[in-house]
Design a protein around this motif. Structure first.
Motif, PDB file in Angstrom:
ATOM      1  N   GLU A 361       0.821  -1.005  -0.522  1.00 10.73           N
ATOM      2  CA  GLU A 361      -0.096   0.135  -0.358  1.00 10.73           C
ATOM      3  C   GLU A 361       0.589   1.087   0.418  1.00 10.73           C
ATOM      4  O   GLU A 361       0.828   2.528  -1.171  1.00 10.73           O
ATOM      5  N   TYR A 362       2.105   1.202   1.027  1.00  7.23           N
ATOM      6  CA  TYR A 362       2.375   2.544   1.216  1.00  7.23           C
ATOM      7  C   TYR A 362       3.885   2.658  -0.052  1.00  7.23           C
ATOM      8  O   TYR A 362       5.087   2.043   0.210  1.00  7.23           O
ATOM      9  N   THR A 363       4.265   3.931  -0.792  1.00  8.96           N
ATOM     10  CA  THR A 363       3.172   4.553  -0.647  1.00  8.96           C
ATOM     11  C   THR A 363       1.968   4.131  -2.095  1.00  8.96           C
ATOM     12  O   THR A 363       2.188   3.522  -2.405  1.00  8.96           O
ATOM     13  N   SER A 364       0.882   5.291  -2.493  1.00 11.01           N
ATOM     14  CA  SER A 364       0.786   5.714  -3.700  1.00 11.01           C
ATOM     15  C   SER A 364       1.072   5.548  -4.908  1.00 11.01           C
ATOM     16  O   SER A 364       1.469   7.344  -5.201  1.00 11.01           O
ATOM     17  N   GLY A 365       1.249   5.184  -5.583  1.00  9.97           N
ATOM     18  CA  GLY A 365       1.443   4.686  -6.646  1.00  9.97           C
ATOM     19  C   GLY A 365       0.921   6.101  -7.526  1.00  9.97           C
ATOM     20  O   GLY A 365       1.118   7.174  -7.774  1.00  9.97           O
ATOM     21  N   HIS A 366      -0.169   6.184  -7.434  1.00  6.72           N
ATOM     22  CA  HIS A 366      -1.043   7.450  -8.505  1.00  6.72           C
ATOM     23  C   HIS A 366      -0.125   9.032  -7.718  1.00  6.72           C
ATOM     24  O   HIS A 366      -0.107   9.621  -8.731  1.00  6.72           O
ATOM     25  N   SER A 367      -0.399   8.416  -6.479  1.00  5.67           N
ATOM     26  CA  SER A 367       0.439   9.993  -6.316  1.00  5.67           C
ATOM     27  C   SER A 367       1.338  10.707  -6.228  1.00  5.67           C
ATOM     28  O   SER A 367       1.739  11.734  -6.416  1.00  5.67           O
ATOM     29  N   VAL A 368       2.611   9.411  -6.466  1.00  5.00           N
ATOM     30  CA  VAL A 368       3.598  10.088  -6.939  1.00  5.00           C
ATOM     31  C   VAL A 368       4.353  10.047  -8.334  1.00  5.00           C
ATOM     32  O   VAL A 368       4.454  11.075  -7.994  1.00  5.00           O
ATOM     33  N   GLN A 369       3.057   8.983  -8.891  1.00  8.61           N
ATOM     34  CA  GLN A 369       3.721   9.677 -10.435  1.00  8.61           C
ATOM     35  C   GLN A 369       2.691  10.612 -10.485  1.00  8.61           C
ATOM     36  O   GLN A 369       3.857  11.577 -11.940  1.00  8.61           O
ATOM     37  N   SER A 370       1.082  10.963 -10.140  1.00  8.96           N
ATOM     38  CA  SER A 370       1.423  12.227 -10.720  1.00  8.96           C
ATOM     39  C   SER A 370       1.863  13.371 -10.556  1.00  8.96           C
ATOM     40  O   SER A 370       1.561  14.672 -10.855  1.00  8.96           O
ATOM     41  N   ALA A 371       1.994  13.411  -9.074  1.00 11.77           N
ATOM     42  CA  ALA A 371       2.972  14.576  -8.195  1.00 11.77           C
ATOM     43  C   ALA A 371       3.665  15.340  -9.446  1.00 11.77           C
ATOM     44  O   ALA A 371       4.328  15.783  -9.938  1.00 11.77           O
ATOM     45  N   ALA A 372       4.685  13.793  -9.806  1.00 12.13           N
ATOM     46  CA  ALA A 372       6.076  14.201 -10.432  1.00 12.13           C
ATOM     47  C   ALA A 372       5.807  14.316 -11.635  1.00 12.13           C
ATOM     48  O   ALA A 372       6.097  15.866 -12.339  1.00 12.13           O
ATOM     49  N   ALA A 373       4.322  13.937 -12.102  1.00 16.08           N
ATOM     50  CA  ALA A 373       4.173  14.253 -13.902  1.00 16.08           C
ATOM     51  C   ALA A 373       3.993  15.185 -14.286  1.00 16.08           C
ATOM     52  O   ALA A 373       4.537  17.040 -14.912  1.00 16.08           O
ATOM     53  N   PHE A 374       3.134  15.860 -13.223  1.00 21.20           N
ATOM     54  CA  PHE A 374       2.244  17.606 -13.056  1.00 21.20           C
ATOM     55  C   PHE A 374       3.346  18.307 -12.795  1.00 21.20           C
ATOM     56  O   PHE A 374       2.885  20.057 -13.132  1.00 21.20           O
ATOM     57  N   GLY A 375       4.528  17.998 -11.989  1.00 19.98           N
ATOM     58  CA  GLY A 375       5.124  18.946 -11.373  1.00 19.98           C
ATOM     59  C   GLY A 375       6.125  18.821 -12.092  1.00 19.98           C
ATOM     60  O   GLY A 375       6.343  20.781 -12.322  1.00 19.98           O
ATOM     61  N   VAL A 376       6.376  18.145 -13.747  1.00 19.88           N
ATOM     62  CA  VAL A 376       7.127  19.086 -14.338  1.00 19.88           C
ATOM     63  C   VAL A 376       6.234  19.914 -15.467  1.00 19.88           C
ATOM     64  O   VAL A 376       6.848  20.577 -15.913  1.00 19.88           O
ATOM     65  N   LEU A 377       5.188  18.864 -15.555  1.00 15.68           N
ATOM     66  CA  LEU A 377       4.259  20.745 -16.533  1.00 15.68           C
ATOM     67  C   LEU A 377       3.935  21.841 -16.601  1.00 15.68           C
ATOM     68  O   LEU A 377       3.990  22.695 -16.942  1.00 15.68           O
ATOM     69  N   ALA A 378       4.214  22.003 -14.481  1.00 16.97           N
ATOM     70  CA  ALA A 378       3.889  23.173 -14.317  1.00 16.97           C
ATOM     71  C   ALA A 378       5.246  23.895 -14.556  1.00 16.97           C
ATOM     72  O   ALA A 378       5.614  25.067 -14.994  1.00 16.97           O
TER      73      ALA A 378
END
Length: 452
Positions: A361-378
């Protein structure tokens, strides 16, 4: 419902019309129409990589074994290949080859290259290699798209220029693929569930979950070589909440939150959970969703070939390293899933909204990859960039609007609470872990000139 691609001819025509023909439909000619000599990747439109990454998502959805970690790796190397194929022609960007001492065999001379042709050959070559186990129809689709893009180029350039540029792109694809074979994830689609892995056993530790009770997926993925992070333990999160079965404990409270969130979910929360579920086989997986958003933004921005190369490289590297960092964390802690805890201690008949995936369970793959990808796009397009996400239009799911990339990342992360498959700390710490990955990617020395 069949998940096979349409025929090679049909999918190639659809992608080319959507990517390249759109320029003519909009009343403008592609930037590549003029003479190509002494031109730079910034002078061409992004139609070639847009078409190829559309196809890459279709391949990810329909190729056996392309689980989220495997998909993230493939998309990462595809982005690296595109970037290193065209960057020698840029006056604004620099190669990242020094970041990867093992990457050898990249061509150096940039004179006379037709950069869309280079990109076409490079992406065709790397996708053939990365998706080597895909169907004959899918391989034919790769060949058809490469041929159609080459034919379009021949109408605007000499045969010798096209041939030399194609050779250059193929050389980059071979070099990157040869380098990729040593990262620990080569042909991961054949080894998602290694039979020799025995998970640890004890209170609070992960066990297979309903309904399929599958064994642990990619338990050694966290040991792979990252593309940007120093090592697999970079961006390690804080410890999860201490495990306890006491009703007054913090851990029990977190489980109760999941239980109540699923049982009392609103229609909006259910829509969020389903929009971001991104199941393998039905979709291009979570990293494919991130690439889909990047593609939508590039189309909105009428991006150049070089900006597309930077974007796909950075988003690809972000999701690739996000899954390595996250998977290392998962198999360090081996924390059980909410369904296991809730059925044992709260409600033996309870099931989450979404099927629980087969790994800790720990950590959430959705959370990690989304924050990584969208942090790049930002970082690329602005922290307040507003957009509508149309990733699942073809599945009948309404698009979702976001006022920023960080808002999209937070919703993707929270979707796992609404779906009943993550405790809140995995979501919050996962977002922090993903932002750390994004910072590493955003810090790469890609620009010769400052971005204005």
């Amino acid at each position: 419902m069949s998940h096979q691609l349409p025929s090679a001819k049909l999918i190639s025509r659809r992608i080319v019309l959507a990517g390249i023909g759109a320029a003519a439909v909009a009343g403008r000619a592609p930037r590549a129409v003029a003479a190509n000599r002494d031109r730079h990747p910034e002078d061409f439109d992004a139609s070639v990589p847009l078409a190829w990454f559309d196809l890459a998502l279709a391949l990810t959805r329909t190729t056996p074994g392309f689980t989220p970690p495997v998909a993230a790796r493939a998309l990462g190397y595809a982005g690296v290949t595109l970037y290193e194929a065209v960057v020698p022609g840029s006056r604004q960007y620099r190669s990242l080859a020094r970041q990867w001492p093992g990457l050898r065999g990249l061509p150096r001379d940039a004179r006379g290259a037709n950069w869309p042709v280079v990109a076409n050959a490079a992406l065709a070559g790397i996708l053939r290699s990365l998706y080597a186990n895909t169907s004959a129809a899918n391989l034919a689709a790769i060949d058809a798209l490469a041929a159609e893009l080459s034919e379009l180029a021949r109408r605007r350039a000499s045969l010798s220029e096209v041939a030399a540029s194609a050779r250059r792109g193929a050389q980059v694809a071979r070099a990157v693929f040869d380098w990729s074979r040593g990262d620990g994830g080569h042909e991961g689609y054949l080894h998602n569930f290694p039979p020799d892995y025995v998970p640890p056993f004890g209170p609070g530790l992960w066990v297979p979950t309903p309904p399929a009770f599958q064994p642990a997926l990619q338990p050694r993925w966290g040991d792979n070589r990252p593309l940007v992070l120093r090592d697999c333990r970079s961006c390690a999160p804080d410890d999860p909440t201490r495990y306890s079965e006491q009703r007054q404990s913090a851990f029990f409270g977190e489980a109760r939150e999941v239980y109540d969130a699923v049982n009392n979910r609103t229609p909006e929360q259910e829509a969020i959970a389903l929009f971001w579920s991104d199941e393998p086989g039905l979709t291009a997986t979570p990293p494919g969703h991130s690439i889909s958003v990047a593609t939508q933004v590039l189309r909105l921005e009428d991006a150049s070939l070089m900006l597309a190369a930077e974007t796909y490289a950075k988003v690809g590297m972000a999701v690739c390293d996000a899954f390595i960092a996250c998977w290392k964390t998962k198999y360090i802690y081996n924390l059980l899933r909410p369904v296991t805890y809730i059925q044992r201690l709260i409600d033996p008949t309870w099931l989450p909204l979404l099927n629980t995936p087969p790994f800790p369970e720990y950590t959430s793959g959705h959370s990690v990859q989304s924050a990584a990808a969208f942090g790049v796009l930002a970082d690329l397009f602005g922290s307040s960039y507003s957009f509508d996400d149309h990733t699942h239009d073809n599945r009948g799911l309404a698009p979702r609007h976001f006022d920023s990339f960080s808002a999209a990342a937070k919703e993707a992360a929270l979707s796992r609470l609404y779906g009943g498959i993550h405790f809140r700390p995995a979501i919050e710490q996962g977002l922090t872990q993903g932002r750390c990955v994004a910072e590493a990617v955003n810090g790469l020395p890609v620009r010769r000139l400052k971005r204005h």
